[in-house]
Design a protein around this motif. Structure first.
Motif, PDB file in Angstrom:
ATOM      1  N   HIS A  68      22.957  -2.453   7.258  1.00 56.69           N
ATOM      2  CA  HIS A  68      22.458  -2.609   8.622  1.00 56.69           C
ATOM      3  C   HIS A  68      23.233  -1.625   9.489  1.00 56.69           C
ATOM      4  O   HIS A  68      24.464  -1.714   9.588  1.00 56.69           O
ATOM      5  N   LYS A  70      23.952   0.520  13.062  1.00 56.99           N
ATOM      6  CA  LYS A  70      23.838   0.580  14.520  1.00 56.99           C
ATOM      7  C   LYS A  70      24.189   1.999  14.966  1.00 56.99           C
ATOM      8  O   LYS A  70      25.115   2.613  14.429  1.00 56.99           O
ATOM      9  N   HIS A  74      20.454   5.975  21.716  1.00 58.21           N
ATOM     10  CA  HIS A  74      19.085   5.826  21.241  1.00 58.21           C
ATOM     11  C   HIS A  74      18.154   6.877  21.828  1.00 58.21           C
ATOM     12  O   HIS A  74      16.982   6.616  22.035  1.00 58.21           O
ATOM     13  N   GLU A 101      19.430  -6.508  16.971  1.00 56.48           N
ATOM     14  CA  GLU A 101      20.789  -5.969  17.027  1.00 56.48           C
ATOM     15  C   GLU A 101      21.014  -4.760  16.126  1.00 56.48           C
ATOM     16  O   GLU A 101      21.871  -3.936  16.396  1.00 56.48           O
ATOM     17  N   THR A 102      20.292  -4.676  15.042  1.00 58.40           N
ATOM     18  CA  THR A 102      20.428  -3.568  14.097  1.00 58.40           C
ATOM     19  C   THR A 102      19.377  -2.513  14.407  1.00 58.40           C
ATOM     20  O   THR A 102      18.221  -2.847  14.633  1.00 58.40           O
ATOM     21  N   ASP A 103      19.786  -1.244  14.414  1.00 61.33           N
ATOM     22  CA  ASP A 103      18.827  -0.175  14.682  1.00 61.33           C
ATOM     23  C   ASP A 103      18.028   0.198  13.433  1.00 61.33           C
ATOM     24  O   ASP A 103      16.832   0.478  13.520  1.00 61.33           O
TER      25      ASP A 103
END
Length: 151
Positions: A68, A70, A74, A101-103
């Motif tokens: 996961h 982050k 962005h 929450e995870t990109d």
């Protein structure tokens, strides 16, 4: 797409190594009409490709990791650079852009924990914009399929 197309897709998903004649027989068509429909489904992009599915464990890829990831920022440039670079890593077999929450979530296949550590340190942590990676190791695969639910 009609019911016959769905039958063709079901047969192709089950075993694309069958001959056109054998697949046609399974769906109840003669060779030429089946072949025309198959080619149309390929041309329309419904059938993206026909591949062989390999056994990861027989190839020594015994560890499945879900990472996961982050990102710090962005902006479009960072996201595009991340996606372009992660696609080049052969160990990464899937990558999804996520909400929440995870990109991104990456599924990677490796031979050992040590190999994943090398992948993490040498590649994943160097992807554009990465600020954190939370790795999860699969204990057992309950279901893994490439067959789509064709209704």
């Amino acid at each position: 797409m009609d019911e016959m197309d769905r039958k063709i897709l079901t047969v192709v998903q089950e075993d694309s190594s069958l001959s056109v004649a054998d697949m046609a027989e399974k769906v109840g068509l003669s060779h030429t009409p089946f072949w025309r429909r198959l080619k149309r489904l390929e041309k329309d992009g419904v059938i993206k490709e026909r591949v062989s599915i390999l056994d990861q464990h027989k190839l020594g890829l015994d560890i499945t990791v879900f990472a996961h990831i982050k990102l710090k920022q962005h902006d479009e440039e960072t996201l595009e650079a991340f996606e372009r670079d992660v696609a080049d890593y052969p160990e990464v077999v899937e990558c999804y852009s996520m909400s929440g929450e995870t990109d991104y979530v990456v599924r990677a296949l490796v031979a050992s924990i040590e190999e994943y550590e090398r992948l993490l340190k040498r590649k994943l942590l160097h992807l554009p914009g990465v600020v954190a990676i939370n790795s999860h190791f699969a204990l057992k695969c309950i279901k893994l399929t490439t067959k789509l639910p064709i209704a």
